[in-house]
Design a protein around this motif. Structure first.
Motif, PDB file in Angstrom:
ATOM      1  N   GLY A 113      -4.675  18.161  -4.274  1.00 27.49           N
ATOM      2  CA  GLY A 113      -4.859  17.201  -3.201  1.00 27.49           C
ATOM      3  C   GLY A 113      -3.970  15.998  -3.417  1.00 27.49           C
ATOM      4  N   LYS A 114      -4.064  15.048  -2.499  1.00 28.64           N
ATOM      5  CA  LYS A 114      -3.269  13.827  -2.613  1.00 28.64           C
ATOM      6  C   LYS A 114      -3.939  12.709  -1.829  1.00 28.64           C
ATOM      7  CE  LYS A 114      -0.316  15.217   1.258  1.00 28.64           C
ATOM      8  NZ  LYS A 114       1.081  15.481   1.693  1.00 28.64           N
ATOM      9  N   PHE A 115      -3.476  11.500  -2.064  1.00 27.67           N
ATOM     10  CA  PHE A 115      -3.859  10.342  -1.271  1.00 27.67           C
ATOM     11  C   PHE A 115      -2.647   9.950  -0.434  1.00 27.67           C
ATOM     12  CE2 PHE A 115      -6.720  10.241  -4.883  1.00 27.67           C
ATOM     13  CZ  PHE A 115      -7.951   9.981  -4.282  1.00 27.67           C
ATOM     14  N   THR A 116      -2.862   9.759   0.843  1.00 31.65           N
ATOM     15  CA  THR A 116      -1.730   9.546   1.752  1.00 31.65           C
ATOM     16  C   THR A 116      -1.517   8.092   2.136  1.00 31.65           C
ATOM     17  OG1 THR A 116      -3.157   9.963   3.666  1.00 31.65           O
ATOM     18  CG2 THR A 116      -1.992  11.856   2.726  1.00 31.65           C
ATOM     19  N   ASP A 117      -2.456   7.201   1.792  1.00 32.90           N
ATOM     20  CA  ASP A 117      -2.334   5.790   2.167  1.00 32.90           C
ATOM     21  C   ASP A 117      -2.412   4.943   0.898  1.00 32.90           C
ATOM     22  OD1 ASP A 117      -2.307   3.308   3.335  1.00 32.90           O
ATOM     23  OD2 ASP A 117      -4.135   3.585   4.530  1.00 32.90           O
ATOM     24  N   TYR A 118      -1.299   4.367   0.506  1.00 36.46           N
ATOM     25  CA  TYR A 118      -1.248   3.610  -0.740  1.00 36.46           C
ATOM     26  C   TYR A 118      -0.062   2.649  -0.720  1.00 36.46           C
ATOM     27  CZ  TYR A 118       2.276   7.164  -1.607  1.00 36.46           C
ATOM     28  OH  TYR A 118       3.371   7.995  -1.489  1.00 36.46           O
ATOM     29  N   THR A 119      -0.125   1.664  -1.590  1.00 41.65           N
ATOM     30  CA  THR A 119       1.021   0.790  -1.839  1.00 41.65           C
ATOM     31  C   THR A 119       1.235   0.706  -3.344  1.00 41.65           C
ATOM     32  OG1 THR A 119      -0.362  -1.199  -1.864  1.00 41.65           O
ATOM     33  CG2 THR A 119       0.665  -0.601   0.227  1.00 41.65           C
ATOM     34  N   ILE A 120       2.480   0.740  -3.757  1.00 41.89           N
ATOM     35  CA  ILE A 120       2.858   0.548  -5.154  1.00 41.89           C
ATOM     36  C   ILE A 120       3.990  -0.473  -5.159  1.00 41.89           C
ATOM     37  CG2 ILE A 120       3.683   1.611  -7.287  1.00 41.89           C
ATOM     38  CD1 ILE A 120       2.638   4.293  -6.242  1.00 41.89           C
ATOM     39  N   GLU A 121       3.780  -1.569  -5.863  1.00 43.36           N
ATOM     40  CA  GLU A 121       4.774  -2.644  -5.921  1.00 43.36           C
ATOM     41  C   GLU A 121       5.190  -2.884  -7.367  1.00 43.36           C
ATOM     42  OE1 GLU A 121       3.460  -5.296  -2.061  1.00 43.36           O
ATOM     43  OE2 GLU A 121       2.647  -5.833  -4.028  1.00 43.36           O
ATOM     44  N   LEU A 122       6.484  -3.059  -7.555  1.00 41.08           N
ATOM     45  CA  LEU A 122       7.043  -3.268  -8.883  1.00 41.08           C
ATOM     46  C   LEU A 122       7.836  -4.554  -8.894  1.00 41.08           C
ATOM     47  CD1 LEU A 122       7.827  -2.206 -11.765  1.00 41.08           C
ATOM     48  CD2 LEU A 122       9.768  -1.060 -10.659  1.00 41.08           C
ATOM     49  N   ASP A 123       7.470  -5.481  -9.774  1.00 37.60           N
ATOM     50  CA  ASP A 123       8.278  -6.672 -10.023  1.00 37.60           C
ATOM     51  C   ASP A 123       9.185  -6.361 -11.201  1.00 37.60           C
ATOM     52  OD1 ASP A 123       7.070  -8.043  -7.972  1.00 37.60           O
ATOM     53  OD2 ASP A 123       5.688  -9.153  -9.254  1.00 37.60           O
ATOM     54  N   LEU A 124      10.433  -6.047 -10.913  1.00 38.55           N
ATOM     55  CA  LEU A 124      11.381  -5.593 -11.927  1.00 38.55           C
ATOM     56  C   LEU A 124      12.173  -6.785 -12.449  1.00 38.55           C
ATOM     57  CD1 LEU A 124      12.600  -3.084 -13.340  1.00 38.55           C
ATOM     58  CD2 LEU A 124      14.262  -2.987 -11.476  1.00 38.55           C
ATOM     59  N   VAL A 125      12.035  -7.073 -13.743  1.00 39.37           N
ATOM     60  CA  VAL A 125      12.671  -8.241 -14.354  1.00 39.37           C
ATOM     61  C   VAL A 125      13.863  -7.795 -15.192  1.00 39.37           C
ATOM     62  CG1 VAL A 125      12.353 -10.233 -15.859  1.00 39.37           C
ATOM     63  CG2 VAL A 125      10.473  -9.461 -14.392  1.00 39.37           C
ATOM     64  N   ASP A 126      15.037  -8.279 -14.825  1.00 38.92           N
ATOM     65  CA  ASP A 126      16.265  -8.006 -15.582  1.00 38.92           C
ATOM     66  C   ASP A 126      16.496  -6.511 -15.803  1.00 38.92           C
ATOM     67  OD1 ASP A 126      16.767 -10.715 -15.753  1.00 38.92           O
ATOM     68  OD2 ASP A 126      15.859 -10.935 -17.727  1.00 38.92           O
ATOM     69  N   ASP A 127      16.064  -5.693 -14.834  1.00 39.81           N
ATOM     70  CA  ASP A 127      16.212  -4.235 -14.947  1.00 39.81           C
ATOM     71  C   ASP A 127      15.596  -3.685 -16.234  1.00 39.81           C
ATOM     72  OD1 ASP A 127      17.416  -3.965 -12.515  1.00 39.81           O
ATOM     73  OD2 ASP A 127      19.466  -3.873 -13.276  1.00 39.81           O
ATOM     74  N   ASP A 128      14.576  -4.354 -16.717  1.00 41.72           N
ATOM     75  CA  ASP A 128      13.916  -3.964 -17.960  1.00 41.72           C
ATOM     76  C   ASP A 128      12.427  -3.765 -17.672  1.00 41.72           C
ATOM     77  OD1 ASP A 128      12.793  -3.673 -20.455  1.00 41.72           O
ATOM     78  OD2 ASP A 128      13.816  -5.406 -21.343  1.00 41.72           O
ATOM     79  N   LEU A 129      11.990  -2.520 -17.722  1.00 43.30           N
ATOM     80  CA  LEU A 129      10.593  -2.240 -17.401  1.00 43.30           C
ATOM     81  C   LEU A 129       9.626  -2.937 -18.351  1.00 43.30           C
ATOM     82  CD1 LEU A 129      10.307   1.511 -16.341  1.00 43.30           C
ATOM     83  CD2 LEU A 129      10.165  -0.521 -14.924  1.00 43.30           C
ATOM     84  N   SER A 130      10.024  -3.133 -19.587  1.00 42.30           N
ATOM     85  CA  SER A 130       9.119  -3.748 -20.559  1.00 42.30           C
ATOM     86  C   SER A 130       8.854  -5.221 -20.244  1.00 42.30           C
ATOM     87  CB  SER A 130       9.670  -3.600 -21.975  1.00 42.30           C
ATOM     88  OG  SER A 130      10.881  -4.314 -22.118  1.00 42.30           O
ATOM     89  N   LYS A 131       9.650  -5.819 -19.365  1.00 47.88           N
ATOM     90  CA  LYS A 131       9.421  -7.193 -18.921  1.00 47.88           C
ATOM     91  C   LYS A 131       8.749  -7.234 -17.550  1.00 47.88           C
ATOM     92  CE  LYS A 131      13.662  -8.964 -21.108  1.00 47.88           C
ATOM     93  NZ  LYS A 131      14.947  -9.659 -20.813  1.00 47.88           N
ATOM     94  N   SER A 132       8.512  -6.086 -16.967  1.00 51.27           N
ATOM     95  CA  SER A 132       8.136  -5.997 -15.568  1.00 51.27           C
ATOM     96  C   SER A 132       6.642  -5.758 -15.384  1.00 51.27           C
ATOM     97  CB  SER A 132       8.940  -4.871 -14.899  1.00 51.27           C
ATOM     98  OG  SER A 132      10.336  -5.072 -15.105  1.00 51.27           O
ATOM     99  N   SER A 133       6.211  -5.666 -14.140  1.00 47.70           N
ATOM    100  CA  SER A 133       4.802  -5.413 -13.845  1.00 47.70           C
ATOM    101  C   SER A 133       4.693  -4.559 -12.588  1.00 47.70           C
ATOM    102  CB  SER A 133       4.037  -6.729 -13.656  1.00 47.70           C
ATOM    103  OG  SER A 133       4.565  -7.467 -12.570  1.00 47.70           O
ATOM    104  N   VAL A 134       3.570  -3.834 -12.493  1.00 44.84           N
ATOM    105  CA  VAL A 134       3.357  -2.937 -11.359  1.00 44.84           C
ATOM    106  C   VAL A 134       1.936  -3.107 -10.843  1.00 44.84           C
ATOM    107  CG1 VAL A 134       2.631  -0.998 -12.818  1.00 44.84           C
ATOM    108  CG2 VAL A 134       3.579  -0.551 -10.547  1.00 44.84           C
ATOM    109  N   ARG A 135       1.791  -2.971  -9.528  1.00 43.38           N
ATOM    110  CA  ARG A 135       0.486  -3.042  -8.873  1.00 43.38           C
ATOM    111  C   ARG A 135       0.333  -1.826  -7.965  1.00 43.38           C
ATOM    112  NH1 ARG A 135       3.029  -7.552  -8.783  1.00 43.38           N
ATOM    113  NH2 ARG A 135       3.853  -7.194  -6.695  1.00 43.38           N
ATOM    114  N   VAL A 136      -0.838  -1.207  -8.033  1.00 45.75           N
ATOM    115  CA  VAL A 136      -1.112  -0.012  -7.229  1.00 45.75           C
ATOM    116  C   VAL A 136      -2.408  -0.221  -6.463  1.00 45.75           C
ATOM    117  CG1 VAL A 136      -1.536   2.476  -7.278  1.00 45.75           C
ATOM    118  CG2 VAL A 136       0.004   1.440  -8.979  1.00 45.75           C
ATOM    119  N   GLU A 137      -2.389   0.145  -5.187  1.00 44.17           N
ATOM    120  CA  GLU A 137      -3.602   0.089  -4.366  1.00 44.17           C
ATOM    121  C   GLU A 137      -3.652   1.342  -3.497  1.00 44.17           C
ATOM    122  OE1 GLU A 137      -4.711  -2.643  -0.720  1.00 44.17           O
ATOM    123  OE2 GLU A 137      -5.138  -3.716  -2.594  1.00 44.17           O
ATOM    124  N   ILE A 138      -4.694   2.131  -3.688  1.00 42.67           N
ATOM    125  CA  ILE A 138      -4.852   3.399  -2.965  1.00 42.67           C
ATOM    126  C   ILE A 138      -6.098   3.317  -2.095  1.00 42.67           C
ATOM    127  CG2 ILE A 138      -5.228   5.889  -3.208  1.00 42.67           C
ATOM    128  CD1 ILE A 138      -3.932   5.624  -6.022  1.00 42.67           C
TER     129      ILE A 138
END
Length: 196
Positions: free
Chosen positions: A50-75
């Motif tokens: 199955g899957k969820f069809t309505d969601y948002t995923i946002e990424l604040d990408l800092v200096d192209d470095d994931l280890s400095k970045s953050s992500v938010r998910v809402e399903i």
């Protein structure tokens, strides 16, 4: 006097570092992304997806470095889709996701760190009114400007979040597996700013 000069120098350095860090706000391109899952039925006799069809995923990408970045998910839990309308309607009830009282499934990273060839995003994951800290493995599948591709594959125990914990199939014991395999594949684009 020397201490004052030292403080000024430190503040200038910190200010320079903070102003030179570049953050890009990215969001998922839903046309090329999937938030899916699968689990065994009747002890592995068969398996549903199955899957969820309505969601948002946002990424604040800092200096192209994931280890400095953050992500938010809402399903939106009500967007669950296993391809069988009657089954999906049942999954939305209090027997399972209880979407009327718990409409959202969310995750917000508090840290992201490198782990071998991939990354691990740690943070609170909330589902069905229960919040637990999860370590979510993330693989980068591609990168080109604002387009970043990611893959997440991990097990989640639905009982830990009370999803279907009291549901019993009358004919088959252990009808639903406790462990659900989550499969998320997505790519990003630059976040669109709302029109003024």
């Amino acid at each position: 006097m020397h201490n004052k000069h030292l403080v000024v120098v430190i503040l200038v350095i910190l200010s320079t570092v903070l102003t030179t860090a570049q953050t890009r706000q990215l969001e998922v391109e839903p046309n090329h992304s999937t938030v899916g899952f699968s689990l065994d039925i009747a002890g592995g006799i068969t398996r549903i997806t199955g899957k969820f069809t309505d969601y948002t995923i946002e990424l604040d990408l800092v200096d192209d470095d994931l280890s400095k970045s953050s992500v938010r998910v809402e399903i939106q839990a009500a967007s669950i889709n296993t391809g069988i309308p009657d089954r999906d309607a049942h999954l939305r009830t209090a027997d399972f996701f209880d979407v009327e009282n718990h409409p959202l499934i969310t995750f917000t990273s508090t840290e992201i760190h490198k782990n071998g060839e991939g990354y691990v995003a740690r943070g609170p994951f909330s589902m069905h009114g229960i919040t637990k800290t999860l370590d979510i493995p993330v693989m980068v599948t591609g990168q080109d400007g604002n387009t970043w591709g990611f893959a997440i594959t991990m097990p989640v125990n639905r009982i830990d979040f009370g999803v279907g914990a009291d549901f019993v199939h009358t004919a088959i014991e252990n009808f639903l597996a406790d462990e659900v395999d989550v499969h998320v594949y997505f790519w990003t684009r630059k976040k669109r700013q709302p029109k003024q």
